[in-house]
Scaffold this motif. Structure first.
Motif, PDB file in Angstrom:
ATOM      1  N   TYR A   1      -1.250  18.896   1.479  1.00  0.00           N
ATOM      2  CA  TYR A   1      -1.646  19.492   0.201  1.00  0.00           C
ATOM      3  C   TYR A   1      -1.809  18.402  -0.861  1.00  0.00           C
ATOM      4  O   TYR A   1      -2.754  18.407  -1.632  1.00  0.00           O
ATOM      5  CB  TYR A   1      -0.617  20.523  -0.238  1.00  0.00           C
ATOM      6  CG  TYR A   1      -0.915  21.157  -1.568  1.00  0.00           C
ATOM      7  CD1 TYR A   1      -1.886  22.143  -1.688  1.00  0.00           C
ATOM      8  CD2 TYR A   1      -0.231  20.773  -2.709  1.00  0.00           C
ATOM      9  CE1 TYR A   1      -2.178  22.717  -2.903  1.00  0.00           C
ATOM     10  CE2 TYR A   1      -0.506  21.345  -3.933  1.00  0.00           C
ATOM     11  CZ  TYR A   1      -1.481  22.324  -4.021  1.00  0.00           C
ATOM     12  OH  TYR A   1      -1.757  22.891  -5.231  1.00  0.00           O
ATOM     13  N   ARG A   2      -0.895  17.456  -0.884  1.00  0.00           N
ATOM     14  CA  ARG A   2      -0.957  16.367  -1.854  1.00  0.00           C
ATOM     15  C   ARG A   2      -2.223  15.527  -1.645  1.00  0.00           C
ATOM     16  O   ARG A   2      -2.912  15.176  -2.602  1.00  0.00           O
ATOM     17  CB  ARG A   2       0.287  15.485  -1.719  1.00  0.00           C
ATOM     18  CG  ARG A   2       0.563  14.627  -2.923  1.00  0.00           C
ATOM     19  CD  ARG A   2       1.859  13.845  -2.835  1.00  0.00           C
ATOM     20  NE  ARG A   2       2.979  14.651  -2.432  1.00  0.00           N
ATOM     21  CZ  ARG A   2       3.724  14.415  -1.334  1.00  0.00           C
ATOM     22  NH1 ARG A   2       3.470  13.408  -0.541  1.00  0.00           N
ATOM     23  NH2 ARG A   2       4.738  15.190  -1.040  1.00  0.00           N
ATOM     24  N   ARG A   3      -2.564  15.234  -0.361  1.00  0.00           N
ATOM     25  CA  ARG A   3      -3.779  14.483  -0.073  1.00  0.00           C
ATOM     26  C   ARG A   3      -5.023  15.243  -0.528  1.00  0.00           C
ATOM     27  O   ARG A   3      -5.939  14.670  -1.109  1.00  0.00           O
ATOM     28  CB  ARG A   3      -3.884  14.186   1.427  1.00  0.00           C
ATOM     29  CG  ARG A   3      -3.280  12.846   1.800  1.00  0.00           C
ATOM     30  CD  ARG A   3      -3.575  12.485   3.237  1.00  0.00           C
ATOM     31  NE  ARG A   3      -2.433  12.954   4.031  1.00  0.00           N
ATOM     32  CZ  ARG A   3      -2.505  13.761   5.077  1.00  0.00           C
ATOM     33  NH1 ARG A   3      -3.656  14.201   5.510  1.00  0.00           N
ATOM     34  NH2 ARG A   3      -1.424  14.145   5.719  1.00  0.00           N
ATOM     35  N   GLN A   4      -5.059  16.562  -0.277  1.00  0.00           N
ATOM     36  CA  GLN A   4      -6.198  17.371  -0.688  1.00  0.00           C
ATOM     37  C   GLN A   4      -6.357  17.370  -2.203  1.00  0.00           C
ATOM     38  O   GLN A   4      -7.479  17.283  -2.712  1.00  0.00           O
ATOM     39  CB  GLN A   4      -6.042  18.809  -0.189  1.00  0.00           C
ATOM     40  CG  GLN A   4      -6.206  18.957   1.305  1.00  0.00           C
ATOM     41  CD  GLN A   4      -5.877  20.365   1.769  1.00  0.00           C
ATOM     42  OE1 GLN A   4      -5.327  21.175   1.026  1.00  0.00           O
ATOM     43  NE2 GLN A   4      -6.206  20.652   3.025  1.00  0.00           N
ATOM     44  N   GLN A   5      -5.240  17.450  -2.927  1.00  0.00           N
ATOM     45  CA  GLN A   5      -5.298  17.419  -4.385  1.00  0.00           C
ATOM     46  C   GLN A   5      -5.817  16.085  -4.884  1.00  0.00           C
ATOM     47  O   GLN A   5      -6.607  16.028  -5.828  1.00  0.00           O
ATOM     48  CB  GLN A   5      -3.910  17.715  -4.988  1.00  0.00           C
ATOM     49  CG  GLN A   5      -3.429  19.117  -4.745  1.00  0.00           C
ATOM     50  CD  GLN A   5      -4.331  20.144  -5.381  1.00  0.00           C
ATOM     51  OE1 GLN A   5      -4.797  19.976  -6.494  1.00  0.00           O
ATOM     52  NE2 GLN A   5      -4.607  21.219  -4.663  1.00  0.00           N
ATOM     53  N   GLU A   6      -5.379  14.978  -4.251  1.00  0.00           N
ATOM     54  CA  GLU A   6      -5.857  13.658  -4.654  1.00  0.00           C
ATOM     55  C   GLU A   6      -7.345  13.510  -4.384  1.00  0.00           C
ATOM     56  O   GLU A   6      -8.081  12.974  -5.216  1.00  0.00           O
ATOM     57  CB  GLU A   6      -5.070  12.572  -3.913  1.00  0.00           C
ATOM     58  CG  GLU A   6      -3.641  12.444  -4.368  1.00  0.00           C
ATOM     59  CD  GLU A   6      -2.823  11.513  -3.490  1.00  0.00           C
ATOM     60  OE1 GLU A   6      -3.365  10.970  -2.485  1.00  0.00           O
ATOM     61  OE2 GLU A   6      -1.633  11.321  -3.792  1.00  0.00           O
ATOM     62  N   GLU A   7      -7.816  13.994  -3.211  1.00  0.00           N
ATOM     63  CA  GLU A   7      -9.243  13.923  -2.890  1.00  0.00           C
ATOM     64  C   GLU A   7     -10.069  14.745  -3.874  1.00  0.00           C
ATOM     65  O   GLU A   7     -11.123  14.308  -4.326  1.00  0.00           O
ATOM     66  CB  GLU A   7      -9.488  14.412  -1.463  1.00  0.00           C
ATOM     67  CG  GLU A   7      -8.972  13.477  -0.391  1.00  0.00           C
ATOM     68  CD  GLU A   7      -9.048  14.089   1.004  1.00  0.00           C
ATOM     69  OE1 GLU A   7      -9.539  15.234   1.132  1.00  0.00           O
ATOM     70  OE2 GLU A   7      -8.611  13.416   1.951  1.00  0.00           O
ATOM     71  N   LEU A   8      -9.590  15.920  -4.205  1.00  0.00           N
ATOM     72  CA  LEU A   8     -10.285  16.776  -5.163  1.00  0.00           C
ATOM     73  C   LEU A   8     -10.378  16.103  -6.526  1.00  0.00           C
ATOM     74  O   LEU A   8     -11.424  16.122  -7.173  1.00  0.00           O
ATOM     75  CB  LEU A   8      -9.574  18.125  -5.278  1.00  0.00           C
ATOM     76  CG  LEU A   8     -10.184  19.151  -6.212  1.00  0.00           C
ATOM     77  CD1 LEU A   8     -11.560  19.570  -5.693  1.00  0.00           C
ATOM     78  CD2 LEU A   8      -9.284  20.363  -6.318  1.00  0.00           C
TER      79      LEU A   8
END
Length: 152
Positions: free
Chosen positions: A123-130
Motif C-alpha cells: 500500500y505504501r509503495r502504491q501511494q508513493e507511485e501515485l
C-alpha cells in the motif's frame, strides 16, 4: 489457539486494528439502523465492540440523547468516521507491530502478521507511485505551452 491468539488473529486480518487505534479520540460511529453516535472512544475489542463515553446518540428521526456511557456491538456498526488528524498508515503500523512476540504465538499468527506487514508495504509503495505520477503530470502540464492567442 487460545483466546489471545484468536483475537490477535482477527485484529491482524481485518481493519479492526484501525478502529482500535481510535481509542482516546472523539469520533462518530454510524449504525445499521440509520442512527449514529458521537463520543470519546474508550475501548474497542477484536470483534469491534465499541465503548464510548460522553456520547451523543441520534436516532434515524433526528432525536438526540446525551449519554454518559454507550456500548455498540460490532455487528451493528456500519461506518466509523476517522478523524482527519489521524495518519491511517501510522495507526495501523503501531497496532500491527509486535513489540515483544508472544512466546506461544503460533505459526499461523506469525504468517498473519507477516502478510499484514506485506500488505502495508504494498500500500505504501502504491501511494508513493501515485504521488510521483501526480507530481510528474503536474510538472508536465506546467511546461506545456498553452493555446496560442496571437493572430496572423
Amino acid at each position: 489457539m487460545g483466546l489471545f491468539g484468536r483475537s490477535r488473529h482477527r485484529e491482524l486480518n481485518s481493519l479492526t486494528c484501525l478502529v482500535v487505534a481510535l481509542e482516546g479520540w472523539r469520533t462518530t460511529v454510524e449504525l445499521h439502523n440509520d442512527a449514529f453516535v458521537s463520543g470519546l472512544v474508550i475501548n474497542v475489542d477484536a470483534k469491534m465492540n465499541i465503548d464510548m463515553e460522553d456520547a451523543r446518540y441520534t436516532d434515524g428521526n433526528g432525536k438526540t440523547v446525551r449519554l454518559e456511557n454507550f456500548h455498540v456491538r460490532g455487528r451493528k456498526v456500519r461506518y466509523v468516521h476517522i478523524p482527519d488528524q489521524i495518519n491511517i498508515m501510522e495507526a495501523i503500523q503501531k497496532k500491527v507491530k509486535v513489540k515483544v512476540p508472544h512466546r506461544r504465538m503460533t505459526e499461523k499468527g506469525h504468517i498473519a502478521l507477516k502478510r499484514t506487514q506485506q500488505t502495508l508495504k504494498r500500500y505504501r509503495r502504491q501511494q508513493e507511485e501515485l504521488q510521483q505520477q501526480q507530481e510528474s503530470s503536474a510538472s508536465s502540464s506546467q511546461s506545456l505551452p498553452g493555446p496560442s492567442t496571437s493572430s496572423q
